[in-house]
Motif scaffolding. Structure first.
Motif, short mmCIF file in Angstrom:
data_model
loop_
_atom_site.label_atom_id
_atom_site.label_comp_id
_atom_site.label_asym_id
_atom_site.label_seq_id
_atom_site.Cartn_x
_atom_site.Cartn_y
_atom_site.Cartn_z
N PHE A 36 23.35 44.14 41.55
CA PHE A 36 23.84 42.96 40.84
C PHE A 36 24.23 41.88 41.83
O PHE A 36 24.92 42.13 42.81
CB PHE A 36 25.06 43.34 40.01
CG PHE A 36 25.69 42.16 39.33
CD1 PHE A 36 26.85 41.59 39.83
CD2 PHE A 36 25.11 41.61 38.20
CE1 PHE A 36 27.43 40.50 39.20
CE2 PHE A 36 25.68 40.51 37.58
CZ PHE A 36 26.85 39.96 38.09
N GLY A 37 23.74 40.67 41.57
CA GLY A 37 24.10 39.53 42.40
C GLY A 37 23.47 39.53 43.77
O GLY A 37 23.80 38.71 44.61
N ASN A 38 22.55 40.44 44.01
CA ASN A 38 21.90 40.53 45.31
C ASN A 38 20.40 40.43 45.11
O ASN A 38 19.81 41.27 44.44
CB ASN A 38 22.27 41.87 45.97
CG ASN A 38 21.75 41.99 47.39
OD1 ASN A 38 20.90 41.22 47.81
ND2 ASN A 38 22.26 42.95 48.12
N GLU A 39 19.79 39.41 45.67
CA GLU A 39 18.37 39.21 45.42
C GLU A 39 17.49 40.09 46.32
O GLU A 39 16.29 40.10 46.17
CB GLU A 39 18.01 37.74 45.62
CG GLU A 39 18.83 36.79 44.77
CD GLU A 39 18.70 37.06 43.29
OE1 GLU A 39 19.59 36.66 42.52
OE2 GLU A 39 17.71 37.69 42.89
N LYS A 40 18.10 40.80 47.27
CA LYS A 40 17.30 41.67 48.13
C LYS A 40 16.76 42.84 47.33
O LYS A 40 17.46 43.43 46.52
CB LYS A 40 18.16 42.21 49.28
CG LYS A 40 18.49 41.19 50.35
CD LYS A 40 19.48 41.78 51.35
CE LYS A 40 19.00 43.06 51.97
NZ LYS A 40 19.95 43.59 52.97
N LEU A 41 15.50 43.17 47.58
CA LEU A 41 14.89 44.34 46.97
C LEU A 41 14.74 45.44 48.01
O LEU A 41 14.43 45.16 49.16
CB LEU A 41 13.50 44.01 46.41
CG LEU A 41 13.41 43.05 45.24
CD1 LEU A 41 11.97 42.90 44.79
CD2 LEU A 41 14.27 43.56 44.08
N THR A 42 14.96 46.67 47.59
CA THR A 42 14.67 47.83 48.42
C THR A 42 13.45 48.52 47.81
O THR A 42 13.46 48.87 46.63
CB THR A 42 15.85 48.80 48.48
OG1 THR A 42 16.99 48.12 49.02
CG2 THR A 42 15.53 49.99 49.36
N PHE A 43 12.42 48.68 48.62
CA PHE A 43 11.16 49.24 48.13
C PHE A 43 11.04 50.71 48.50
O PHE A 43 11.47 51.15 49.58
CB PHE A 43 9.98 48.49 48.76
CG PHE A 43 9.73 47.13 48.17
CD1 PHE A 43 10.43 46.04 48.63
CD2 PHE A 43 8.80 46.97 47.16
CE1 PHE A 43 10.21 44.77 48.09
CE2 PHE A 43 8.56 45.71 46.62
CZ PHE A 43 9.28 44.62 47.08
N GLY A 44 10.42 51.46 47.61
CA GLY A 44 9.96 52.79 47.96
C GLY A 44 8.67 52.67 48.75
O GLY A 44 8.10 51.58 48.90
N THR A 45 8.19 53.80 49.26
CA THR A 45 6.97 53.78 50.08
C THR A 45 5.70 53.77 49.24
O THR A 45 4.61 53.61 49.77
CB THR A 45 6.94 54.97 51.04
OG1 THR A 45 7.11 56.17 50.29
CG2 THR A 45 8.06 54.86 52.07
N GLY A 46 5.84 53.94 47.90
CA GLY A 46 4.69 53.82 47.03
C GLY A 46 4.02 55.14 46.72
O GLY A 46 4.07 56.09 47.51
N THR A 47 3.39 55.19 45.54
CA THR A 47 2.58 56.33 45.11
C THR A 47 1.15 55.86 44.95
O THR A 47 0.89 54.89 44.23
CB THR A 47 3.08 56.90 43.77
OG1 THR A 47 4.41 57.39 43.91
CG2 THR A 47 2.17 58.04 43.30
N ARG A 48 0.23 56.55 45.62
CA ARG A 48 -1.17 56.18 45.51
C ARG A 48 -1.77 56.88 44.30
O ARG A 48 -1.74 58.11 44.20
CB ARG A 48 -1.92 56.55 46.78
CG ARG A 48 -3.36 56.05 46.81
CD ARG A 48 -3.86 55.94 48.25
NE ARG A 48 -3.76 57.18 48.98
CZ ARG A 48 -4.76 58.06 49.10
NH1 ARG A 48 -5.90 57.84 48.51
NH2 ARG A 48 -4.60 59.15 49.82
N LEU A 49 -2.29 56.11 43.37
CA LEU A 49 -2.86 56.61 42.12
C LEU A 49 -4.37 56.43 42.15
O LEU A 49 -4.87 55.33 42.45
CB LEU A 49 -2.27 55.85 40.93
CG LEU A 49 -2.87 56.15 39.55
CD1 LEU A 49 -2.58 57.59 39.14
CD2 LEU A 49 -2.32 55.18 38.50
#
Lengths: 111, 115
Positions: free
Chosen positions: A94-107
């Motif tokens: 909340f109130g923080n525009e930073k995103l934390t990303f996962g490493t992704g799933t290859r489909l």
């Protein structure tokens, strides 16, 4: 401990079936959740946003959020070969525009 | 059409050289971000800016510098201090919301390699 975790895959699903992608997060203060699709060699493309517990549907895509269990999932119905990509889960507070990303799933959708 | 433009698409750096990656947006977004993506890995935040003339370090800022002199522009300089610069660099932007985090939208990226 990773803040946002995804199974790296590859996840193989037959064409026409439902693909289920999962993501867990560690910060209970997380408020906003996003799914991005990234084709090989391309930049991420936003496909779903979800902010409240429950399901959110958009065409063949359904995002599911369970804050108590700290997981968010993406379902793709009637999977098509064009859905073959890496799917990135992203989380922010909340109130923080930073995103934390996962490493992704290859489909991979198998014709 | 509104969007985020990154240039160049491909860039080669010689040893000891600084290079600058361009990012311009016409979405009227307040916030802009730079990420680095290595093969098979997720996105790591280098720098971000939520307002003109102000920016913050992300998780991997060492060897990089930025400026935010205009709302539309957020260039990234990869300095000679960055010893492993080969990666896919992504610029993103978002609005700054009141109630919850906003999604970020990405440019097409710049691929940087060492000569």
């Amino acid at each position: 401990q990773k803040e946002v975790e995804q199974n790296s895959g590859p996840l193989s699903v037959p064409e026409g079936a439902i693909a289920s992608l999962n993501c867990t997060y560690s910060d209970r203060g997380s408020q906003s959740f996003f799914w991005y699709r990234q084709y090989s060699g391309k930049s991420p493309e936003l496909i779903m946003s979800i902010y409240s517990n429950g399901d959110k549907e958009d065409g063949r895509f359904t995002a599911q959020l369970n804050k108590a269990s700290q997981y968010v999932s993406l379902l793709i119905r009637d999977s098509q070969p064009s859905d073959s990509a890496t799917y990135l889960c992203a989380v922010s507070n909340f109130g923080n525009e930073k995103l934390t990303f996962g490493t992704g799933t290859r489909l991979t959708i198998i014709p | 059409d509104g969007g985020i433009t990154q240039s160049p698409k491909y860039l080669f750096r010689k040893e000891g050289q600084n290079v600058t990656l361009s990012c311009e947006q016409n979405l009227n977004h307040d916030a802009m971000y730079w990420y680095r993506q290595d093969p098979g890995q997720g996105l790591r935040l280098i720098y971000y800016s939520q307002i003109v003339n102000d920016f913050q370090k992300g998780d991997i800022a060492e060897g990089y510098s930025v400026s935010r002199e205009k709302k539309e522009s957020f260039p990234l300089t990869v300095t000679s201090a960055q010893k492993n610069p080969t990666a896919f660099y992504l610029c993103a932007s978002s609005i700054v919301g009141d109630s919850h985090g906003q999604p970020q939208h990405f440019g097409d990226g710049t691929r940087l390699s060492i000569l």
